[in-house]
Design a protein around this motif. Structure first.
Motif, PDB file in Angstrom:
ATOM      1  N   THR A  31       0.977  -1.162  -0.143  1.00  0.00           N
ATOM      2  CA  THR A  31       0.009   0.056  -0.122  1.00  0.00           C
ATOM      3  C   THR A  31       0.914   1.301  -0.021  1.00  0.00           C
ATOM      4  O   THR A  31       0.708   2.105  -0.768  1.00  0.00           O
ATOM      5  N   SER A  95      -8.655 -11.982  -1.298  1.00  0.00           N
ATOM      6  CA  SER A  95      -8.137 -10.490  -1.455  1.00  0.00           C
ATOM      7  C   SER A  95      -6.857 -10.286  -2.534  1.00  0.00           C
ATOM      8  O   SER A  95      -5.852 -11.452  -2.485  1.00  0.00           O
ATOM      9  N   ASN A 109      -2.506  -4.962   5.798  1.00  0.00           N
ATOM     10  CA  ASN A 109      -3.900  -5.056   5.311  1.00  0.00           C
ATOM     11  C   ASN A 109      -4.968  -4.314   6.239  1.00  0.00           C
ATOM     12  O   ASN A 109      -5.922  -3.596   5.591  1.00  0.00           O
ATOM     13  N   LEU A 110      -4.952  -4.423   7.391  1.00  0.00           N
ATOM     14  CA  LEU A 110      -5.896  -3.705   8.104  1.00  0.00           C
ATOM     15  C   LEU A 110      -5.747  -1.915   8.252  1.00  0.00           C
ATOM     16  O   LEU A 110      -6.740  -1.598   8.427  1.00  0.00           O
ATOM     17  N   GLN A 112      -4.801  -0.583   5.339  1.00  0.00           N
ATOM     18  CA  GLN A 112      -4.912  -0.086   4.080  1.00  0.00           C
ATOM     19  C   GLN A 112      -5.837   0.933   3.633  1.00  0.00           C
ATOM     20  O   GLN A 112      -6.759   1.213   4.582  1.00  0.00           O
ATOM     21  N   SER A 160     -10.796  -3.459   3.020  1.00  0.00           N
ATOM     22  CA  SER A 160     -10.060  -4.417   3.566  1.00  0.00           C
ATOM     23  C   SER A 160     -11.088  -5.802   3.768  1.00  0.00           C
ATOM     24  O   SER A 160     -12.210  -5.642   4.421  1.00  0.00           O
TER      25      SER A 160
END
Lengths: 323, 161
Positions: A31, A95, A109-110, A112, A160
């Motif tokens: 990201t 994902s 990921n959390l 993003q 996410s």
């Protein structure tokens, strides 16, 4: 890309000592590097935290604990995760692409950022990127945008899949920062945009996500993640449903339900859960519960299809789990 | 900054690297390995796929500093001298190459798929290659090539046994 300094932190204390309001932590980078290339994020310094450990996938009496630097692919393929919390494994598998999953971390990921096209395009206004500049998505290209939790400042969707599964399971995030450690329910960690959409979560200056903890839930073995998107793989959700179901002799004893692709943060449906408990699981009871739980959906000009698609997807998910 | 890493089995050093360079840029412009391609530069197309510590990643999204001390294997590292890897040979024979820009990424990604799953189903092939876009849309021939490479590997495994 704007010039920046690069430093690899050796210990958490080392990382905290280097932070300023203009630094960014780097884990997988999928990201951050992307947004830096686009000019959306322009830190003065990047602090590489990959040397901090923060690994491990463990199941014990309390539940599952996953280090924030574990990669999406490793967690998705972990046999314990797949057996005890299939909704988590499936959300991860659904994902991104294999290459991204091989690189991206669970913490990243959390954290993003949204895929809103206006957020990612520095030539346009965006309250999240440039507070006070406006939100063209309110009346612009908003097919992918949210129907829950929106405000006059922002209608961007939280991207996410993993977070949706974790919110359904009452997961908590473990945080560490210059002022010490703490733990926060993931559902509370994310903020609604309100009039300050640039503040997306509860992280304090210099704080890191160090782990995710999922409390034990026996019936999570009967859980699943269903994601509806424009193509079968490598696409963000139009709508998605994370569900876990405890059903005996056709009657719902307990249920967890959260939805994605539709909220400014991962969106739990407590009213639908409540309406289902104690009921026989049929198409009619599932539909009534889901309708009750999603009655506050507020579609925009180009995403009016989302509430109906979401309800059908949720009903299908519940019936598949119950069957 | 200076970064040191192993590239296709060789200790490799790049000096004067700017922090904003990606692994892809370092490989192409500093190490002299232009096989990995720069197409989308944002992790969407997979043309820049390389192995990093044994797992395929989009090298365009890897910051140069992240590569310090790690092991990289590019498309140039698949062949054994003049002998093409079976995956490369299968792409040649199946005619799975049109403009060729996506090919290096597909080769690395397919190589990894067959290492982990020797006999993939069509659905598994599609999922494994979902992050590799072919702008010529030559996907049918690419599917043929992956099936052919899998069959060849099975044959040679049988011969060894």
């Amino acid at each position: 890309m704007r010039a920046f300094e690069y430093a690899a932190a050796r210990t958490p204390a080392d990382a905290f000592a280097r932070t300023t309001p203009r630094t960014a932590y780097l884990a997988g980078g999928t990201t951050l590097v992307d947004l830096m290339k686009l000019g959306v994020v322009e830190p003065d310094a990047v602090i590489d935290i990959n040397g901090l450990g923060l690994r491990g996938i463990r199941l014990d009496r309390d539940g599952l604990r996953v280090g924030a630097l574990e990669r999406m692919s490793d967690v998705a393929e972990h046999p314990v995760v797949a057996a005890e919390f299939p909704v988590v494994a499936q959300a991860l598998q659904a994902s991104a692409s294999p290459q991204i999953r091989n690189m991206a971390s669970i913490g990243g990921n959390l954290l993003q950022r949204t895929r809103c096209g206006y957020f990612r395009d520095v030539a346009t206004a965006c309250n999240k990127r440039q507070p006070g500049s406006g939100c063209p998505a309110q009346t612009g290209a908003n097919r992918g945008h949210a129907v829950f939790g929106t405000s006059a400042s922002c209608v961007a969707t939280h991207a996410s899949d993993l977070a949706v599964a974790l919110v359904a399971l009452d997961a908590r995030v473990e945080l560490a920062g210059p002022a010490g450690r703490r733990e926060v329910p993931l559902a509370d960690f994310y903020r609604l945009p309100g009039d300050s959409p640039q503040v997306e979560n509860d992280l304090r200056p210099g704080e890191l996500v160090t782990a995710v903890a999922v409390p034990r839930l026996a019936f999570a073995r009967r859980s699943t993640y269903l994601k509806v998107r424009d193509r079968q793989s490598y696409e963000f959700a139009l709508v998605s449903v994370a569900a876990a179901l405890d059903v005996r002799n056709g009657t719902v004893r307990d249920v967890r339900l959260a939805v994605g692709g539709v909220g400014t943060r991962p969106w739990r449906l407590p009213l639908a859960e409540q309406a289902l408990r104690g009921k026989r699981l049929t198409e009619a009871t599932a539909r009534q519960a889901v309708e009750a739980g999603t009655a506050d959906a507020r579609p925009l000009a180009f995403n009016a299809f989302k509430p109906a698609l979401l309800r059908r997807t949720a009903v299908r998910t519940l019936l598949a789990l119950g069957g | 900054m200076r970064i040191t890493f192993t590239c296709n089995g060789r200790l490799t050093e790049a000096d004067g690297v700017w922090e904003g360079e990606s692994l892809l840029y370092v490989l192409r412009e500093r190490v002299g390995l232009p096989g990995s391609k720069n197409a989308c530069e944002q992790g969407e197309c997979g043309s820049c796929t390389v192995y990093l510590d044994g797992d395929p990643v989009c090298s365009c999204l890897v910051a140069a500093g992240q590569v310090q001390g790690r092991e990289v294997r590019t498309v140039e590292g698949l062949a054994d001298g003049d002998e093409l890897d079976p995956v490369q040979q299968a792409f040649v024979e199946a005619g799975a190459v049109q403009c060729g820009f996506c090919t290096p990424g597909l080769l690395v990604q397919t190589h990894d798929l067959l290492e982990r799953q020797a006999q993939p189903s069509d659905a598994e092939i599609r999922e494994a290659l979902s992050g590799n876009l072919c702008r010529c849309t030559g996907y049918e021939k690419i599917m043929d090539a992956v099936r052919l490479a899998a069959a060849r590997r099975a044959e040679s495994a049988e011969r060894v046994n």
